[in-house]
Motif scaffolding. Structure first.
Motif, PDB file in Angstrom:
ATOM      1  N   ARG A 190       0.852  -1.186   0.000  1.00 34.64           N
ATOM      2  CA  ARG A 190       0.000   0.000   0.000  1.00 34.64           C
ATOM      3  C   ARG A 190       0.886   1.234   0.000  1.00 34.64           C
ATOM      4  N   ALA A 191       0.273   2.368  -0.296  1.00 43.46           N
ATOM      5  CA  ALA A 191       1.045   3.615  -0.367  1.00 43.46           C
ATOM      6  C   ALA A 191       0.120   4.799  -0.119  1.00 43.46           C
ATOM      7  N   ILE A 192       0.723   5.875   0.302  1.00 46.19           N
ATOM      8  CA  ILE A 192       0.027   7.160   0.415  1.00 46.19           C
ATOM      9  C   ILE A 192       0.633   8.091  -0.617  1.00 46.19           C
ATOM     10  N   GLN A 193      -0.225   8.694  -1.434  1.00 42.96           N
ATOM     11  CA  GLN A 193       0.239   9.614  -2.462  1.00 42.96           C
ATOM     12  C   GLN A 193      -0.314  11.011  -2.219  1.00 42.96           C
ATOM     13  N   ARG A 194       0.538  11.975  -2.419  1.00 44.36           N
ATOM     14  CA  ARG A 194       0.124  13.369  -2.359  1.00 44.36           C
ATOM     15  C   ARG A 194       0.381  13.995  -3.728  1.00 44.36           C
ATOM     16  N   ILE A 195      -0.655  14.599  -4.302  1.00 43.36           N
ATOM     17  CA  ILE A 195      -0.585  15.145  -5.654  1.00 43.36           C
ATOM     18  C   ILE A 195      -0.808  16.648  -5.609  1.00 43.36           C
ATOM     19  N   ARG A 196       0.023  17.370  -6.316  1.00 44.99           N
ATOM     20  CA  ARG A 196      -0.170  18.815  -6.401  1.00 44.99           C
ATOM     21  C   ARG A 196       0.193  19.290  -7.802  1.00 44.99           C
ATOM     22  N   ALA A 197      -0.439  20.365  -8.201  1.00 44.51           N
ATOM     23  CA  ALA A 197      -0.123  20.978  -9.485  1.00 44.51           C
ATOM     24  C   ALA A 197       1.072  21.903  -9.319  1.00 44.51           C
ATOM     25  N   ALA A 198       1.904  21.981 -10.346  1.00 41.32           N
ATOM     26  CA  ALA A 198       3.087  22.836 -10.296  1.00 41.32           C
ATOM     27  C   ALA A 198       3.472  23.238 -11.711  1.00 41.32           C
ATOM     28  N   ASN A 199       4.298  24.258 -11.811  1.00 45.09           N
ATOM     29  CA  ASN A 199       4.862  24.674 -13.086  1.00 45.09           C
ATOM     30  C   ASN A 199       6.301  24.206 -13.164  1.00 45.09           C
ATOM     31  N   LEU A 200       6.683  23.668 -14.296  1.00 47.05           N
ATOM     32  CA  LEU A 200       8.004  23.065 -14.457  1.00 47.05           C
ATOM     33  C   LEU A 200       9.110  24.109 -14.503  1.00 47.05           C
ATOM     34  N   GLY A 201      10.194  23.805 -13.787  1.00 43.25           N
ATOM     35  CA  GLY A 201      11.403  24.592 -13.903  1.00 43.25           C
ATOM     36  C   GLY A 201      12.128  24.252 -15.191  1.00 43.25           C
ATOM     37  N   ALA A 202      13.150  25.013 -15.489  1.00 39.62           N
ATOM     38  CA  ALA A 202      13.843  24.872 -16.776  1.00 39.62           C
ATOM     39  C   ALA A 202      14.447  23.479 -16.962  1.00 39.62           C
ATOM     40  N   GLU A 203      15.093  22.940 -15.914  1.00 39.38           N
ATOM     41  CA  GLU A 203      15.781  21.649 -16.051  1.00 39.38           C
ATOM     42  C   GLU A 203      14.801  20.513 -16.311  1.00 39.38           C
ATOM     43  N   ASP A 204      13.720  20.432 -15.504  1.00 42.72           N
ATOM     44  CA  ASP A 204      12.745  19.364 -15.691  1.00 42.72           C
ATOM     45  C   ASP A 204      11.963  19.552 -16.987  1.00 42.72           C
ATOM     46  N   ALA A 205      11.677  20.799 -17.354  1.00 44.18           N
ATOM     47  CA  ALA A 205      10.972  21.065 -18.610  1.00 44.18           C
ATOM     48  C   ALA A 205      11.794  20.589 -19.799  1.00 44.18           C
ATOM     49  N   ASP A 206      13.108  20.778 -19.725  1.00 42.37           N
ATOM     50  CA  ASP A 206      13.984  20.330 -20.802  1.00 42.37           C
ATOM     51  C   ASP A 206      13.944  18.807 -20.927  1.00 42.37           C
ATOM     52  N   LEU A 207      13.950  18.106 -19.799  1.00 43.01           N
ATOM     53  CA  LEU A 207      13.874  16.647 -19.833  1.00 43.01           C
ATOM     54  C   LEU A 207      12.549  16.172 -20.428  1.00 43.01           C
ATOM     55  N   LEU A 208      11.465  16.860 -20.111  1.00 45.18           N
ATOM     56  CA  LEU A 208      10.138  16.457 -20.574  1.00 45.18           C
ATOM     57  C   LEU A 208       9.776  17.063 -21.922  1.00 45.18           C
ATOM     58  N   ARG A 229       6.265  -0.941   7.772  1.00 45.96           N
ATOM     59  CA  ARG A 229       7.526  -0.244   7.567  1.00 45.96           C
ATOM     60  C   ARG A 229       7.544   0.413   6.193  1.00 45.96           C
ATOM     61  N   VAL A 230       8.075   1.627   6.135  1.00 44.38           N
ATOM     62  CA  VAL A 230       8.214   2.316   4.855  1.00 44.38           C
ATOM     63  C   VAL A 230       9.329   1.657   4.053  1.00 44.38           C
ATOM     64  N   ILE A 231       9.028   1.345   2.790  1.00 50.03           N
ATOM     65  CA  ILE A 231      10.015   0.677   1.953  1.00 50.03           C
ATOM     66  C   ILE A 231      10.557   1.584   0.859  1.00 50.03           C
ATOM     67  N   GLU A 232       9.764   2.601   0.471  1.00 52.35           N
ATOM     68  CA  GLU A 232      10.143   3.427  -0.681  1.00 52.35           C
ATOM     69  C   GLU A 232       9.554   4.831  -0.533  1.00 52.35           C
ATOM     70  N   PHE A 233      10.327   5.808  -0.947  1.00 45.87           N
ATOM     71  CA  PHE A 233       9.838   7.183  -1.014  1.00 45.87           C
ATOM     72  C   PHE A 233      10.166   7.704  -2.407  1.00 45.87           C
ATOM     73  N   THR A 234       9.139   8.097  -3.166  1.00 40.38           N
ATOM     74  CA  THR A 234       9.327   8.488  -4.556  1.00 40.38           C
ATOM     75  C   THR A 234       8.703   9.843  -4.824  1.00 40.38           C
ATOM     76  N   ARG A 235       9.441  10.660  -5.561  1.00 39.79           N
ATOM     77  CA  ARG A 235       8.891  11.908  -6.095  1.00 39.79           C
ATOM     78  C   ARG A 235       8.848  11.773  -7.612  1.00 39.79           C
ATOM     79  N   SER A 236       7.675  11.977  -8.196  1.00 40.54           N
ATOM     80  CA  SER A 236       7.504  11.887  -9.640  1.00 40.54           C
ATOM     81  C   SER A 236       6.919  13.182 -10.177  1.00 40.54           C
ATOM     82  N   ILE A 237       7.327  13.519 -11.380  1.00 41.81           N
ATOM     83  CA  ILE A 237       6.815  14.700 -12.071  1.00 41.81           C
ATOM     84  C   ILE A 237       6.239  14.243 -13.397  1.00 41.81           C
ATOM     85  N   TYR A 238       4.940  14.435 -13.572  1.00 42.94           N
ATOM     86  CA  TYR A 238       4.242  14.009 -14.780  1.00 42.94           C
ATOM     87  C   TYR A 238       3.883  15.222 -15.632  1.00 42.94           C
ATOM     88  N   ARG A 239       4.025  15.075 -16.937  1.00 52.09           N
ATOM     89  CA  ARG A 239       3.591  16.131 -17.840  1.00 52.09           C
ATOM     90  C   ARG A 239       2.084  16.341 -17.713  1.00 52.09           C
TER      91      ARG A 239
END
Length: 262
Positions: A190-208, A229-239
């Motif tokens: 199982r997992a807990i996810q937190r989602i928020r809207a954001a504007n891409l910075g230059a570096e991440d925008a270039d990758l995407l 026990r927590v097994i993983e912590f992930t930050r993801s940025i989706y277009r």
């Protein structure tokens, strides 16, 4: 290619949407033409001069409207060729009710995906990683970061952190992290996810491959084993122009206080 003299410049005067600066009115008019199919992905936009004459605005106004649409990813400019309606990426719908890996989720949709590695290594943990992963003094953290693509279209950037005790060699991760964790008995349930809207910075925008400031969905996922026990912590940025997140809601499925139990 569409005949834009007929499709975009229909007979009669152009009536711009009202409200706001003139260049934004023109921007909305062009967007409306695209949304209605008057011009299609890959079609060339009329020249700056032709647009200014037809709409009866200055070329500076046209230039500002086009620049905004380029920054929004609606139009693309090709040096020496002109301005074109940008290809529309395939949208992906992802359920928020199932805990799956990116690879598994795309495979269920019949979509071939690949990764470009941005980082794989062992590091001293940040204070945030130490707290979230419950690390002891002196422990290291495994970090894996990759760009997720389907074909040549980048969809997301994933940056995951795990205890080095769980993943002592980050280089062994090939495709699905969850499949690797399952083999060692450490796949989260199982997992807990937190989602928020954001504007891409230059570096991440270039990758995407989108303009800086484009919309994105930022997701923080904290994943747990059956023991809690927590097994993983992930930050993801989706277009923002490729992903739709969908959740099924039912009365009575949540705890009485409305919060997820740890």
């Amino acid at each position: 290619m569409a005949d834009l003299t007929n499709s975009l410049f229909f007979d009669g005067p152009v009536v711009l949407p009202t409200g706001g600066p003139l260049y934004l009115q023109l921007k909305r008019w062009i967007e409306d033409a695209i949304n209605k199919g008057a011009i299609s992905p890959g079609d060339a936009l009329p020249s700056e001069r032709d647009l200014a004459l037809k709409v009866d605005v200055s070329r500076v106004t046209v230039r500002k409207a086009v620049l905004q649409l380029v920054q929004d990813g609606v139009l693309v400019q090709r040096h020496g060729s002109g301005t074109f309606v940008a290809p529309q990426p395939q949208r992906v719908e992802q359920s928020l009710s199932q805990l799956t890996s990116f690879t598994e989720d795309m495979a269920r949709r019949g979509m071939a995906v690949r990764s470009e590695w941005l980082d794989r290594g062992l590091y001293l943990p940040s204070p945030e990683e130490t707290v979230i992963l419950g690390l002891s003094p002196g422990e290291h953290v495994s970090r894996i970061a990759r760009l997720r693509l389907t074909g040549d279209t980048p969809l997301a950037i994933e940056r995951a952190s795990l205890s080095a005790r769980v993943l002592p060699d980050p280089a062994v991760v090939s495709d699905s992290l969850y499949k690797l964790l399952e083999r060692s008995g450490n796949r989260p349930i199982r997992a807990i996810q937190r989602i928020r809207a954001a504007n891409l910075g230059a570096e991440d925008a270039d990758l995407l491959q989108v303009a800086p400031g484009s919309a994105s969905l930022n997701i923080e996922r904290t994943s747990y084993l059956a023991s809690g026990r927590v097994i993983e912590f992930t930050r993801s940025i989706y277009r923002g122009d490729t992903y739709d997140f969908v959740a099924e809601l039912r009365i009575g499925d949540t705890p009485s206080n409305g919060a997820a139990k740890p």
